[in-house]
Write an enzyme that holds these catalytic residues in place. Structure first.
Site, PDB file in Angstrom:
ATOM      1  N   CYS B  77       0.844  -1.208   0.000  1.00  0.00           N
ATOM      2  CA  CYS B  77       0.000   0.000   0.000  1.00  0.00           C
ATOM      3  C   CYS B  77       0.874   1.252   0.000  1.00  0.00           C
ATOM      4  CB  CYS B  77      -0.981  -0.034   1.170  1.00  0.00           C
ATOM      5  SG  CYS B  77      -2.343   1.135   0.941  1.00  0.00           S
ATOM      6  N   HIS B 198      -3.777  -4.812   0.016  1.00  0.00           N
ATOM      7  CA  HIS B 198      -3.254  -5.425   1.236  1.00  0.00           C
ATOM      8  C   HIS B 198      -3.307  -6.947   1.142  1.00  0.00           C
ATOM      9  CE1 HIS B 198      -2.669  -1.926   3.853  1.00  0.00           C
ATOM     10  NE2 HIS B 198      -3.606  -1.374   3.104  1.00  0.00           N
ATOM     11  N   GLU B 200      -2.240  -9.108   3.188  1.00  0.00           N
ATOM     12  CA  GLU B 200      -2.555  -9.696   4.499  1.00  0.00           C
ATOM     13  C   GLU B 200      -4.036  -9.589   4.824  1.00  0.00           C
ATOM     14  OE1 GLU B 200      -1.350  -6.786   3.905  1.00  0.00           O
ATOM     15  OE2 GLU B 200      -1.692  -5.343   5.523  1.00  0.00           O
TER      16      GLU B 200
END
Lengths: 270, 228
Positions: B77, B198, B200
């Site tokens: 990001c 993202h 994750e």
């Protein structure tokens, strides 16, 4: 294409023994025990949910400490965005909650009582993590600022506190615009009138908020099934649909909800 | 493989750590420039505003530029945005603020006229060219592969951003949101890479991407050991 998001939500309180437990209620009352928060989070992570919302409904400071530990455990199991709300009143509360593993915080009363919290939070942590939540109630009197027609009657929406038990006199649409201009990244729209009823989202409310702001809107309260999600996306223009009981009690799976929407042309992540 | 996440105070690193651990990496979170300088693989996370991330990450700029010579680096990001040459975020019109210039490109605001900004939610990738971060790696890596998901055309990942770089020869995957922007980018050598979304927070696809990064870092060091 950006998809509409399907978001399961759990309300977490402490049980008689002081252990965190998920409860589901009607009109923000009559709560019944539903399950263990970490186990439920884990199941939702694998179910195709697009995000996960965790609301801490304990009132005590002691409960709050315990909840941050639970958020930690939930965050370890969840690889989708995690929003945590309940009792957040200061930028320190925001920081602690994000540190515990939340990606976003949902703030209701704390922002109504001190609107600068939105500016401070957005400045320190970014608008993307500041979700302003409103608990709206329909009012059919002349005290409001913005009116919509519902069943031939003129209605405005009031922001309430304490799960609908306390009015504020603040018009939801005024507040939504103000929250947005102060830096809120998303608006989370609950309806006291629809909560737990399963007869559909408050479409006039959701549409009015969607029309008033450019920020993404998460519709909440009243979802009884995939067709209600369809209505709130296509008629009200919501960006995300939140539901609790229909998923918790396995009435519908996230996947079948998404298939229903996909077949009808609503973009979803399958 | 030990992966070092650079901690410069940008919020929630928990899921990132857990995601990398699921890819069998040993994870270290560090704000010590010396530790970062000797890392085997680096992750530069990023949440919030570019300006703030530039300020907070300043102590690590020189180390990062040096590490880019011989270390796999993944920016996430705003972490990716920092790797680009420059950004227009938070400065007056017509001006730019310098990034690390490890990947050529300029970060600009998404066009608000066409779409809601921030771009928040799940959107699809279009693969623009080959790179191990999207393809997965044969051989050693496949033995440790846990997720069945693959990072390919149409894969959904989770975005939250208001700024992005446009698509050019450094773009590995793009995303269409009003206009095409870089969702995954890399430098010429291929060892510095980043995702605008993202991983994750992107479910099985995102975990696969983190696995790909760890596998790439392992292969990268194996190759270098073989040469020397």
């Amino acid at each position: 294409m950006l998809t509409k998001r399907i978001i399961p939500c759990i309300d977490v309180d402490l049980d008689e023994d002081g252990n965190p437990a998920v409860y589901t209620g009607v009109h923000f009352e009559d709560l019944q025990y539903t399950g263990d928060p970490v186990e439920m989070a884990k199941a939702y992570n694998e179910s195709g949910a697009d995000e996960f919302v965790f609301l801490d409904i304990t009132a005590s400071a002691e409960g709050r400490e315990t909840m941050l530990d639970v958020v930690n455990d939930v965050a370890d199991e969840v690889f989708i965005p995690l929003t945590v709300g309940g009792g957040i009143r200061t930028t320190d509360d925001i920081k602690e909650t994000l540190r515990a593993g939340a990606d976003k915080v949902s703030i209701t009363t704390g922002a109504l009582e001190r609107p600068e919290l939105i500016n401070d939070g957005a400045k320190a942590f970014g608008s993307q993590c500041i979700v302003i939540s409103v608990d709206a109630r329909r009012r059919f009197d002349e005290a409001g600022e913005h009116y919509v027609e519902i069943d031939g009657e003129s209605c405005w929406f009031e922001c309430t506190k304490k799960g609908g038990r306390e009015g504020t006199g603040i018009d939801v649409l005024e507040w939504a615009s103000e929250a947005e201009s102060r830096g809120a990244g998303e608006l989370f729209v609950n309806s006291i009138d629809k909560d737990g009823t399963k007869d559909g989202y408050d479409l006039p409310l959701t549409k009015a908020v969607c029309d008033a702001v450019d920020t993404p809107v998460i519709a909440s309260s009243g979802c009884g099934g995939p067709e209600d999600m369809y209505d709130v996306f296509t008629e009200a223009g919501a960006d995300a649909g939140l539901a609790a009981s229909i998923f918790h009690f396995d009435e519908y799976s996230i996947e079948e909800t998404k298939r229903y929407l996909d077949e009808r042309g609503v973009p979803v992540r399958l | 493989m030990k992966v070092t996440i650079i901690d410069y105070g940008v919020g929630n690193l928990r899921s990132l750590r857990r995601g990398l651990e699921q890819a069998d990496a040993t994870v270290e979170i560090s704000d010590d420039p010396q530790q970062i300088a000797t890392a085997e693989a680096l992750v530069l996370p990023g949440v919030g505003a570019f300006g703030e991330c530039v300020r907070n990450s300043r102590p690590f700029h020189d180390v990062l530029v040096e590490a880019a010579e011989d270390t796999p680096i993944l920016g996430i990001c705003v972490g990716l945005q920092l790797l680009f040459t420059e950004s227009t975020e938070g400065v007056p019109d017509g001006e730019t603020i310098d990034g690390l210039d490890l990947i050529p490109g300029r970060v600009e605001r998404l066009p608000t006229t066409a779409v809601k900004v921030p771009h928040m939610g799940w959107n699809q990738l279009t693969i623009e060219r080959e790179h191990p971060i999207v393809a997965g790696i044969d051989g050693a890596a496949s033995a440790t592969r846990r997720t069945v998901a693959s990072v390919d055309d149409g894969a959904y990942v989770y975005f939250v951003h208001s700024y992005a770089s446009t698509v050019d020869s450094h773009t590995v995957a793009s995303c269409d949101y009003g206009f095409d922007s870089a969702a995954i980018a890399t430098n010429e050598a291929g060892n510095v890479m980043g995702t605008q979304f993202h991983p994750e927070k992107s479910g099985p696809i995102g975990l696969r991407l983190l696995e790909n990064f760890v596998a790439y870092a392992e292969a990268y060091h194996d190759d270098r050991a073989a040469v020397h």
